[in-house]
Write an enzyme that holds these catalytic residues in place. Structure first.
Site, PDB file in Angstrom:
ATOM      1  N   CYS A  57       1.036   4.643 -28.531  1.00 57.61           N
ATOM      2  CA  CYS A  57       1.445   4.849 -29.921  1.00 57.61           C
ATOM      3  C   CYS A  57       2.526   5.917 -30.046  1.00 57.61           C
ATOM      4  O   CYS A  57       3.247   5.952 -31.034  1.00 57.61           O
ATOM      5  CB  CYS A  57       0.241   5.213 -30.772  1.00 57.61           C
ATOM      6  SG  CYS A  57      -0.631   6.702 -30.233  1.00 57.61           S
ATOM      7  N   HIS A 104       8.706  14.706 -15.293  1.00 53.53           N
ATOM      8  CA  HIS A 104       8.369  14.126 -16.595  1.00 53.53           C
ATOM      9  C   HIS A 104       7.057  13.352 -16.550  1.00 53.53           C
ATOM     10  O   HIS A 104       6.186  13.554 -17.405  1.00 53.53           O
ATOM     11  CB  HIS A 104       9.499  13.202 -17.057  1.00 53.53           C
ATOM     12  CG  HIS A 104       9.242  12.583 -18.394  1.00 53.53           C
ATOM     13  ND1 HIS A 104       9.323  13.291 -19.565  1.00 53.53           N
ATOM     14  CD2 HIS A 104       8.868  11.313 -18.747  1.00 53.53           C
ATOM     15  CE1 HIS A 104       9.031  12.499 -20.589  1.00 53.53           C
ATOM     16  NE2 HIS A 104       8.745  11.298 -20.114  1.00 53.53           N
ATOM     17  N   GLU A 119      -4.090  16.487 -24.649  1.00 50.94           N
ATOM     18  CA  GLU A 119      -5.062  15.444 -24.984  1.00 50.94           C
ATOM     19  C   GLU A 119      -5.356  14.592 -23.752  1.00 50.94           C
ATOM     20  O   GLU A 119      -4.477  14.311 -22.938  1.00 50.94           O
ATOM     21  CB  GLU A 119      -4.557  14.596 -26.149  1.00 50.94           C
ATOM     22  CG  GLU A 119      -3.257  13.835 -25.906  1.00 50.94           C
ATOM     23  CD  GLU A 119      -3.484  12.426 -25.437  1.00 50.94           C
ATOM     24  OE1 GLU A 119      -4.654  12.016 -25.365  1.00 50.94           O
ATOM     25  OE2 GLU A 119      -2.502  11.758 -25.118  1.00 50.94           O
ATOM     26  N   GLY A 194     -10.583  -1.678 -36.143  1.00 52.99           N
ATOM     27  CA  GLY A 194     -10.375  -1.650 -34.696  1.00 52.99           C
ATOM     28  C   GLY A 194     -11.678  -1.283 -34.014  1.00 52.99           C
ATOM     29  O   GLY A 194     -12.642  -0.865 -34.675  1.00 52.99           O
ATOM     30  N   GLU A 197     -10.766   2.531 -27.939  1.00 56.66           N
ATOM     31  CA  GLU A 197     -11.171   3.893 -27.605  1.00 56.66           C
ATOM     32  C   GLU A 197     -10.892   4.879 -28.741  1.00 56.66           C
ATOM     33  O   GLU A 197     -11.719   5.735 -29.061  1.00 56.66           O
ATOM     34  CB  GLU A 197     -10.467   4.344 -26.326  1.00 56.66           C
ATOM     35  CG  GLU A 197     -10.873   5.734 -25.876  1.00 56.66           C
ATOM     36  CD  GLU A 197     -10.134   6.186 -24.620  1.00 56.66           C
ATOM     37  OE1 GLU A 197     -10.659   7.060 -23.931  1.00 56.66           O
ATOM     38  OE2 GLU A 197      -9.041   5.646 -24.350  1.00 56.66           O
TER      39      GLU A 197
END
Length: 428
Positions: A57, A104, A119, A194, A197
């Site tokens: 996302c 990266h 996260e 939805g 997870e």
């Protein structure tokens, strides 16, 4: 392997929540089921040797190894694949080459590039991208090894720093935002759309916040029932959404749908049934699940994933010290990987040494046999073979070491000392 992968470049190309708005991110996102076909097209480009696609996302990124001169092809392919004319993406794209690309992906997998610093979900998404590329057979040794190293680095950062001491996900942040917007969650009905997870984590956080009622809507009713049962909620099929939408004070949606699930007319009808009691809608999907023009309705408060930033910034300070420790670990591992990468372009010295020694052996052996054929004693032939072969094998190393001593090349002399100081227990 060295010859096959010599003179190649490693590139990471993409855009994320820092460089592009959600409207563009959803435009170039790759659904999991469409990724294998996209990988086949990307890896078939002339000069592109390997490819992997990471699409979440918050980001879409291409990881490729390419031949010299082919560095621009992945970016051109991205435009063409999504039917974007001209250079629509150029101002939003970033490209990292070689060591910067390694750095990266290490940062991405450890959560240092995430909307929520540190996260944990991103590592699973990187692993999913790796598995899809591997199943699609678009990975070879270099890129495969990079992903394996990435997983090891992320694990090391999690275990050696406190960046994961207080896991904060987009789901957690969404619930924090809802708590701010709605005065008392114990009086609220929440509709979750939805069953993946992110929604599962959201449901757990809402249960901890003691929300009054939870409705879970999903295309597969069985999945919705499983999740709803775990939090004491109620499950519905996605087709029943219009009937239950008016019940919801809060809607949080995160699906993999390519088109909006809630449109303006559907939400307007729900508002009418609610007699225009306000609705709080949080869309954390990319592409978006809720049509943007829903925000134009009165009594609707629509938030997207980009609106979570204000909540996230509050918890940023507590993880910045851990992030610095993570950066130091990453830098060390970048150096290790690039050392391996550079070695791919070098000839294998062991192979060269063995071929040279075998050539000398064959030459001297032939001469020793000629001595025996002329009737010379066996001891003389053996002595000739041993002395001549020893001289030939040691001539070049001895000359190079003498030269190194004269010019003060301490590194070569030290390396030679280590090389020829064979362990005493070495056996054939």
């Amino acid at each position: 392997m060295a010859a096959a992968f010599a003179s190649m470049a490693l590139i990471a190309l993409g855009l994320n929540h820092l460089t592009a708005p959600v409207a563009l991110r959803e435009r170039i996102a790759f659904a999991p089921e469409a990724t294998p076909e996209a990988l086949a097209g990307l890896s078939s480009l002339p000069g592109v040797r390997e490819a992997a696609i990471l699409s979440t996302c918050n980001r879409t990124e291409l990881y490729c190894t390419v031949e010299p001169g082919a560095e621009s092809l992945p970016g051109e392919w991205l435009h063409q694949h999504h039917r974007l004319h001209g250079h629509r993406l150029d101002e939003f794209l970033y490209r990292h080459d070689d060591a910067e690309a390694v750095r990266h992906i290490f940062r991405v997998a450890t959560g240092l590039e995430s909307l929520v610093l540190g996260e944990p979900q991103i590592l699973g998404q990187v692993k999913d991208a790796y598995q899809i590329a591997r199943s699609s057979q678009t990975l070879k040794a270099p890129l495969d090894r990079l992903f394996q190293n990435t997983f090891a680095v992320a694990k090391r950062v999690r275990s050696d720093t406190r960046i994961g001491a207080h896991p904060v996900s987009v789901a957690y942040t969404a619930v924090r935002m809802v708590e701010r917007l709605f005065a008392d969650l114990s009086k609220a009905c929440v509709l979750l759309i939805g069953a993946g997870e992110t929604i599962e984590l959201t449901a757990r956080h809402l249960a901890e916040a003691q929300v009054r009622r939870t409705i879970v809507a999903n295309r597969t009713l069985e999945h919705a029932q499983t999740l709803a049962a775990s939090v004491g909620g109620y499950a519905i099929a996605l087709d029943d959404l219009p009937r239950h939408l008016p019940e919801a004070d809060i809607v949080i949606s995160s699906t993999a749908a390519r088109e909006p699930i809630l449109d303006r007319s559907g939400v307007a009808a729900a508002l009418a049934s609610r007699r225009h009691r306000p609705m709080f809608l949080v869309d954390i999907a990319v592409p978006r699940d809720i049509a943007p023009d829903v925000a134009e309705l009165d009594d609707v408060f629509l938030y997207t994933i980009d609106d979570l930033r204000s909540v996230i910034d509050e918890s940023l300070r507590s993880r910045q010290a851990a992030a610095k420790e993570a950066e130091a670990l990453i830098e060390l591992q970048v150096e290790h990987f690039m050392g391996w990468w550079r070695a791919l372009e070098l000839r294998n010295p062991v192979g060269e040494l063995r071929r040279s020694a075998e050539a000398h052996r064959d030459e001297v052996l032939e001469k020793a046999r000629a001595l025996l054929a002329r009737g010379r004693p066996a001891d003389e032939a053996l002595a000739f073979l041993a002395n001549t072969l020893t001289n030939k094998l040691l001539h070049a190393p001895s000359a190079n070491l003498r030269s190194a001593a004269l010019r003060g090349d301490v590194d070569l002399l030290t390396a030679a000392e280590r090389l020829f100081d064979a362990p005493s227990d070495t056996t054939e």
